[in-house]
Design a protein around this motif. Structure first.
Motif, PDB file in Angstrom:
ATOM      1  N   GLY A  28       0.831  -1.210   0.055  1.00 41.10           N
ATOM      2  CA  GLY A  28       0.052  -0.059  -0.152  1.00 41.10           C
ATOM      3  C   GLY A  28       0.943   1.350  -0.047  1.00 41.10           C
ATOM      4  N   GLU A  29       2.012   1.152  -0.365  1.00 38.82           N
ATOM      5  CA  GLU A  29       3.016   2.483  -0.285  1.00 38.82           C
ATOM      6  C   GLU A  29       2.485   3.290  -1.549  1.00 38.82           C
ATOM      7  N   ARG A  30       2.579   4.653  -1.051  1.00 36.39           N
ATOM      8  CA  ARG A  30       2.038   5.756  -1.938  1.00 36.39           C
ATOM      9  C   ARG A  30       3.152   6.016  -2.753  1.00 36.39           C
ATOM     10  N   PRO A  31       2.689   5.870  -4.330  1.00 38.50           N
ATOM     11  CA  PRO A  31       3.657   6.254  -5.317  1.00 38.50           C
ATOM     12  C   PRO A  31       3.904   7.461  -5.721  1.00 38.50           C
ATOM     13  N   GLY A  32       4.992   7.699  -6.195  1.00 41.29           N
ATOM     14  CA  GLY A  32       5.468   9.210  -6.560  1.00 41.29           C
ATOM     15  C   GLY A  32       4.082   9.750  -7.583  1.00 41.29           C
ATOM     16  N   LEU A  33       4.102  11.017  -7.433  1.00 31.76           N
ATOM     17  CA  LEU A  33       3.053  12.019  -8.043  1.00 31.76           C
ATOM     18  C   LEU A  33       2.890  11.471  -9.420  1.00 31.76           C
ATOM     19  N   VAL A  34       4.020  11.787 -10.346  1.00 33.23           N
ATOM     20  CA  VAL A  34       4.144  11.422 -11.767  1.00 33.23           C
ATOM     21  C   VAL A  34       3.689   9.886 -11.803  1.00 33.23           C
ATOM     22  N   GLU A  35       4.246   9.020 -11.048  1.00 33.00           N
ATOM     23  CA  GLU A  35       3.804   7.577 -11.152  1.00 33.00           C
ATOM     24  C   GLU A  35       2.427   7.391 -10.949  1.00 33.00           C
ATOM     25  N   TYR A  36       1.819   8.027  -9.831  1.00 35.17           N
ATOM     26  CA  TYR A  36       0.396   7.810  -9.577  1.00 35.17           C
ATOM     27  C   TYR A  36      -0.698   8.277 -10.883  1.00 35.17           C
ATOM     28  N   ALA A  37      -0.181   9.302 -11.479  1.00 36.55           N
ATOM     29  CA  ALA A  37      -0.934   9.877 -12.530  1.00 36.55           C
ATOM     30  C   ALA A  37      -0.848   8.745 -13.722  1.00 36.55           C
ATOM     31  N   ARG A  38       0.393   8.297 -13.878  1.00 32.10           N
ATOM     32  CA  ARG A  38       0.460   7.511 -14.989  1.00 32.10           C
ATOM     33  C   ARG A  38      -0.140   6.250 -14.731  1.00 32.10           C
ATOM     34  N   LEU A 132      -8.640  -5.233  -4.140  1.00 35.08           N
ATOM     35  CA  LEU A 132      -8.188  -4.993  -5.430  1.00 35.08           C
ATOM     36  C   LEU A 132      -7.045  -3.942  -5.318  1.00 35.08           C
ATOM     37  N   GLN A 133      -6.136  -3.953  -6.119  1.00 36.72           N
ATOM     38  CA  GLN A 133      -4.879  -3.015  -6.086  1.00 36.72           C
ATOM     39  C   GLN A 133      -5.245  -2.032  -7.163  1.00 36.72           C
ATOM     40  N   PHE A 134      -5.465  -0.735  -7.270  1.00 37.85           N
ATOM     41  CA  PHE A 134      -5.710  -0.086  -8.143  1.00 37.85           C
ATOM     42  C   PHE A 134      -5.716   1.431  -7.643  1.00 37.85           C
ATOM     43  N   PRO A 135      -5.230   2.538  -8.341  1.00 34.92           N
ATOM     44  CA  PRO A 135      -5.058   3.795  -7.777  1.00 34.92           C
ATOM     45  C   PRO A 135      -6.636   4.270  -7.376  1.00 34.92           C
ATOM     46  N   ARG A 136      -6.842   4.707  -5.913  1.00 33.69           N
ATOM     47  CA  ARG A 136      -7.995   5.079  -5.636  1.00 33.69           C
ATOM     48  C   ARG A 136      -8.623   6.086  -5.865  1.00 33.69           C
ATOM     49  N   ALA A 137      -7.907   7.087  -6.737  1.00 33.77           N
ATOM     50  CA  ALA A 137      -8.373   8.081  -7.558  1.00 33.77           C
ATOM     51  C   ALA A 137      -9.519   7.867  -8.356  1.00 33.77           C
ATOM     52  N   SER A 138      -9.469   6.534  -8.929  1.00 32.49           N
ATOM     53  CA  SER A 138     -10.073   5.922  -9.965  1.00 32.49           C
ATOM     54  C   SER A 138     -11.507   5.962  -9.476  1.00 32.49           C
ATOM     55  N   LEU A 287      -3.676  16.557  -5.496  1.00 32.07           N
ATOM     56  CA  LEU A 287      -2.788  16.416  -4.559  1.00 32.07           C
ATOM     57  C   LEU A 287      -3.279  15.813  -3.240  1.00 32.07           C
ATOM     58  N   TYR A 288      -4.344  16.491  -2.582  1.00 29.00           N
ATOM     59  CA  TYR A 288      -4.944  16.366  -1.473  1.00 29.00           C
ATOM     60  C   TYR A 288      -5.123  14.550  -1.318  1.00 29.00           C
ATOM     61  N   PHE A 289      -5.757  14.185  -2.301  1.00 27.70           N
ATOM     62  CA  PHE A 289      -6.354  12.712  -2.453  1.00 27.70           C
ATOM     63  C   PHE A 289      -5.059  12.054  -2.509  1.00 27.70           C
ATOM     64  N   GLY A 292      -3.308  10.924   0.747  1.00 23.79           N
ATOM     65  CA  GLY A 292      -3.836   9.929   1.625  1.00 23.79           C
ATOM     66  C   GLY A 292      -4.177   8.594   0.909  1.00 23.79           C
ATOM     67  N   GLU A 293      -3.425   8.274  -0.231  1.00 20.22           N
ATOM     68  CA  GLU A 293      -3.598   7.001  -0.896  1.00 20.22           C
ATOM     69  C   GLU A 293      -3.241   5.717  -0.078  1.00 20.22           C
ATOM     70  N   LYS A 294      -2.502   5.787   0.673  1.00 16.56           N
ATOM     71  CA  LYS A 294      -2.153   4.660   1.549  1.00 16.56           C
ATOM     72  C   LYS A 294      -3.212   4.557   2.601  1.00 16.56           C
ATOM     73  N   GLU A 295      -4.066   5.790   3.144  1.00 21.77           N
ATOM     74  CA  GLU A 295      -4.957   5.380   4.042  1.00 21.77           C
ATOM     75  C   GLU A 295      -6.183   4.815   3.742  1.00 21.77           C
ATOM     76  N   TYR A 296      -6.590   4.731   2.242  1.00 20.92           N
ATOM     77  CA  TYR A 296      -7.910   4.319   2.255  1.00 20.92           C
ATOM     78  C   TYR A 296      -8.077   2.642   2.273  1.00 20.92           C
ATOM     79  N   GLY A 297      -9.070   2.368   2.855  1.00 25.88           N
ATOM     80  CA  GLY A 297      -9.391   0.859   3.119  1.00 25.88           C
ATOM     81  C   GLY A 297      -8.842   0.449   4.441  1.00 25.88           C
ATOM     82  N   ARG A 298      -7.944   1.274   5.322  1.00 29.27           N
ATOM     83  CA  ARG A 298      -7.601   0.710   6.370  1.00 29.27           C
ATOM     84  C   ARG A 298      -8.429   1.006   7.464  1.00 29.27           C
ATOM     85  N   GLY A 299      -8.559   0.003   8.525  1.00 28.76           N
ATOM     86  CA  GLY A 299      -9.635   0.431   9.533  1.00 28.76           C
ATOM     87  C   GLY A 299      -8.986   1.495  10.490  1.00 28.76           C
TER      88      GLY A 299
END
Length: 299
Positions: A28-38, A132-138, A287-289, A292-299
């Motif tokens: 669940g590591e947060r990718p870099g900004l460019v990688e996340y957009a990709r 599932l593993q996918f960018p949560r911004a989807s 940017l704000y979302f 928090g990428e690694k936080e989503y889905g955690r209890g």
């Protein structure tokens, strides 16, 4: 006799060193900004498919089904026309009040539907997020796309309304394309902003309807801005003119209606403000979302 071979003990490594040696990464590591957009671009087909599925699933149990996406704003327009146009008399001094009102309701409804759905999109899809593993911004992006599809159908009805009420077809209608693009960028940023806030603040879904209702009353949906500006303090009038929804609505009215500009704002000012709002909300929301990428889905 064979000589015994002495081997050096395996050097003790810290967990991070051991992970680096074997190419392991934090789950669940947060990718870099460019990688996340990709990654979001790589999942564009998933975003479209998920948006279409949500669009089809909405109102499937209703007898009129998807037709309610058009009937709902039309019903709201009828109610507001009765209360504000007839009873309170806000239709006076406004040419083609029916088209004026419907343009405001359809454009404002696009953003409010995105905001309402985006607030609960993370908490409402926790099982999929955890499985599932996918960018949560989807998810917030799919919400925006779903509402855009519904708006396009509603815009066909809106164009029919303005034609029936006597408005001519002009080249100004073409400005609806960049206008809806700017509003979509704004809505996408707003959806991502509210999606993260909604995942952290569970009561936000109960609060957001009151916020949106207040926003509605301050966006000139069913009254002329010029008619109320004279009775407002200067600071309040300035804030009102910075309201992004007021700007989007007035630009839509300027494109569709041939009457005079009721807002008292120049076209250049409105387009500049709309562009700035789209860029600010789109970039800041993303940017704000992402943070928090690694936080989503955690209890």
């Amino acid at each position: 006799m064979a000589e015994a071979v002495v081997t050096e003990p395996y050097p003790a490594l810290a967990p991070d060193q051991l992970a680096a040696r074997h190419g392991l990464r934090v789950a669940g590591e947060r990718p870099g900004l460019v990688e996340y957009a990709r990654r979001i671009w790589a999942y564009r087909h998933f975003i479209v498919a998920f948006a279409n599925a949500r669009n089809v699933a909405t109102l499937t149990t209703a007898r009129l089904g998807q037709l309610w996406h058009v009937l709902t704003p039309l019903t709201n327009a009828a109610v507001y026309y009765l209360i504000f146009g007839v009873i309170l008399g806000t239709r006076h001094n406004i040419d083609n009040f029916v088209g004026y009102l419907c343009a405001g309701i359809f454009i404002f409804g696009y953003t409010t539907q995105v905001a309402s759905a985006g607030t609960g999109i993370i908490s409402g899809n926790l099982n999929m997020i955890r499985a599932l593993q996918f960018p949560r911004a989807s998810l917030p992006l799919s919400v925006t796309l779903t509402q855009l599809n519904q708006l396009l159908a509603a815009m066909a009805v809106l164009i029919g309304i303005v034609l029936v009420t006597g408005e001519p077809i002009t080249f100004a209608w073409l400005t609806l394309v960049p206008l809806l693009f700017l509003q979509t960028v704004f809505n996408a940023g707003l959806a991502m902003l509210l999606a993260r806030l909604g995942s952290k603040i569970t009561d936000l879904k109960q609060i957001i309807p009151f916020v949106l209702r207040t926003w509605l009353y301050g966006s000139g949906v069913f009254y002329s801005l010029a008619n109320v500006m004279d009775h407002m303090p200067t600071w309040a009038a300035t804030l009102l003119k910075l309201n992004p929804m007021l700007i989007f609505i007035e630009l839509a009215r300027e494109a569709l209606l041939a009457g005079p500009n009721e807002s008292g704002m120049t076209t250049t000012y409105m387009w500049t403000t709309a562009t700035v709002w789209a860029l600010v909300m789109g970039i800041c929301g993303f940017l704000y979302f992402w943070r928090g990428e690694k936080e989503y889905g955690r209890g």
